[in-house]
Motif scaffolding. Structure first.
Motif, short mmCIF file in Angstrom:
data_model
loop_
_atom_site.label_atom_id
_atom_site.label_comp_id
_atom_site.label_asym_id
_atom_site.label_seq_id
_atom_site.Cartn_x
_atom_site.Cartn_y
_atom_site.Cartn_z
N GLU A 9 9.03 -19.20 6.60
CA GLU A 9 9.37 -20.38 7.29
C GLU A 9 10.77 -20.23 8.45
O GLU A 9 11.82 -19.67 8.08
CB GLU A 9 9.41 -21.63 6.43
CG GLU A 9 8.08 -21.49 5.81
CD GLU A 9 7.97 -22.50 4.40
OE1 GLU A 9 8.93 -23.55 4.67
OE2 GLU A 9 7.24 -22.72 3.64
N ILE A 10 11.07 -21.22 9.12
CA ILE A 10 12.13 -21.35 9.85
C ILE A 10 13.42 -21.56 8.93
O ILE A 10 13.21 -22.46 7.71
CB ILE A 10 12.36 -22.65 10.78
CG1 ILE A 10 11.13 -22.39 11.80
CG2 ILE A 10 13.42 -22.82 11.29
CD1 ILE A 10 11.10 -23.34 12.66
N GLY A 11 14.42 -20.74 8.98
CA GLY A 11 15.50 -20.73 8.04
C GLY A 11 15.36 -19.95 6.91
O GLY A 11 16.01 -19.58 6.00
N GLN A 12 14.24 -19.30 6.63
CA GLN A 12 13.59 -18.16 5.55
C GLN A 12 13.74 -16.95 6.12
O GLN A 12 12.51 -16.48 6.39
CB GLN A 12 12.73 -18.56 4.81
CG GLN A 12 12.19 -17.81 3.56
CD GLN A 12 13.31 -18.04 2.32
OE1 GLN A 12 13.89 -18.90 2.26
NE2 GLN A 12 13.41 -16.87 1.85
N PRO A 13 14.83 -16.04 6.27
CA PRO A 13 14.53 -14.91 7.30
C PRO A 13 13.94 -13.87 6.64
O PRO A 13 14.66 -12.94 5.69
CB PRO A 13 16.13 -14.64 7.51
CG PRO A 13 16.73 -15.34 6.16
CD PRO A 13 16.09 -16.41 5.74
N GLU A 14 12.62 -13.50 6.94
CA GLU A 14 11.84 -12.75 6.23
C GLU A 14 11.24 -11.78 7.46
O GLU A 14 10.99 -12.42 8.56
CB GLU A 14 10.80 -12.95 5.26
CG GLU A 14 11.38 -13.91 4.26
CD GLU A 14 10.54 -14.41 3.20
OE1 GLU A 14 9.25 -14.42 3.44
OE2 GLU A 14 11.01 -15.10 2.27
N ALA A 15 10.69 -10.54 7.06
CA ALA A 15 10.18 -9.74 8.23
C ALA A 15 9.27 -8.70 7.69
O ALA A 15 9.43 -8.16 6.39
CB ALA A 15 11.15 -9.33 9.16
N VAL A 16 8.27 -8.04 8.53
CA VAL A 16 7.38 -7.16 8.30
C VAL A 16 7.70 -5.89 9.37
O VAL A 16 7.45 -6.10 10.43
CB VAL A 16 5.91 -7.43 8.02
CG1 VAL A 16 5.04 -6.57 7.90
CG2 VAL A 16 5.69 -8.58 7.15
N LEU A 17 7.90 -4.70 8.85
CA LEU A 17 8.34 -3.50 9.57
C LEU A 17 6.91 -3.14 9.94
O LEU A 17 6.06 -2.88 9.02
CB LEU A 17 9.22 -2.57 9.11
CG LEU A 17 9.42 -1.27 9.64
CD1 LEU A 17 10.14 -1.35 10.79
CD2 LEU A 17 9.99 -0.30 8.67
N ILE A 18 6.68 -2.64 11.21
CA ILE A 18 5.29 -1.85 11.56
C ILE A 18 6.02 -0.31 11.46
O ILE A 18 6.63 -0.04 12.10
CB ILE A 18 4.73 -2.32 12.63
CG1 ILE A 18 4.30 -4.04 12.72
CG2 ILE A 18 3.57 -1.42 12.91
CD1 ILE A 18 3.91 -4.42 14.05
N ARG A 19 5.26 0.33 10.59
CA ARG A 19 5.60 1.66 10.08
C ARG A 19 4.73 2.53 10.82
O ARG A 19 5.30 3.73 11.15
CB ARG A 19 5.65 2.00 8.77
CG ARG A 19 6.65 1.37 7.93
CD ARG A 19 6.91 2.36 6.54
NE ARG A 19 7.08 3.59 6.81
CZ ARG A 19 8.37 4.40 6.93
NH1 ARG A 19 9.35 3.54 7.12
NH2 ARG A 19 8.28 5.71 7.27
#
Length: 195
Positions: A92-102
């Motif tokens: 969510e906004i303010g919850q800094p997460e991500a998925v790397l495409i490998r």
């Protein structure tokens, strides 16, 4: 090539679930030289402030990580060891997460991908790693912050994988217990997976 970007709602799911949901989807980049695309076959999840391997660990907020604090579905690109890597902002906004495409399995524009990579090792080696796939598809640091719901860089629907495998993420040995989290996901037995 007629494909439509996935809607914003696709990205509004928990990061670990999104990392699996991205498998089999089509990553597309349109450039003046042409269109290149590939089926996503490998991802890694980075679950924000509590994940010692994440760039946003402890809510670290820098010009590089700023986009991670925004809405899900944005592009997070950065350069590591001279290679540009591409991530999907999640959380969510303010919850800094991500998925790397490998890794991706080449779909469209293979000739253009070979030209960009400057290699003749064969199609199996073309996009089997996070730096290889960005170079092949023409994804650059300038794509930072771009919404993945619209051209020229977007993700479209694809094919659901039969079986998904998981294991520890790669290249994060200095991240304490986080190095053992099984947050790398790949389509089982796909030959385009990075390793």
């Amino acid at each position: 090539m007629q494909v439509k970007p996935l809607p914003e709602t696709f990205y509004q799911q928990p990061t670990l679930k999104l990392a699996k949901s991205l498998l089999g989807k089509l990553l597309v980049k349109e450039t003046p030289e042409g269109i290149a695309s590939g089926w996503i076959v490998e991802t890694e999840a980075y679950v924000g402030p509590g994940d010692r391997a994440a760039h946003s660990f402890n809510n670290r907020r820098t010009p590089r990580t700023e986009v991670m604090f925004g809405p899900p579905g944005l592009t997070y690109t950065y350069v590591m060891h001279t290679h540009c890597l591409v991530n999907v902002v999640s959380g969510e906004i303010g919850q800094p997460e991500a998925v790397l495409i490998r890794a991706v399995e080449p779909c469209h524009g293979t000739r253009l991908m070979f030209e960009r990579r400057g290699t003749d090792k064969g199609v199996r080696d073309l996009t089997s790693g996070p730096g290889k796939l960005t170079k092949a598809l023409g994804i650059t640091k300038e794509d930072y912050g771009h919404p993945l719901t619209e051209p020229p860089l977007y993700i479209a629907s694809g094919k659901d994988p039969d079986v998904i495998s998981s294991g520890p993420r790669i290249g994060i040995n200095n991240s304490g217990e986080a190095k053992d989290y099984p947050w790398r996901f790949w389509i089982t037995d796909n030959i385009y997976v990075s390793r």
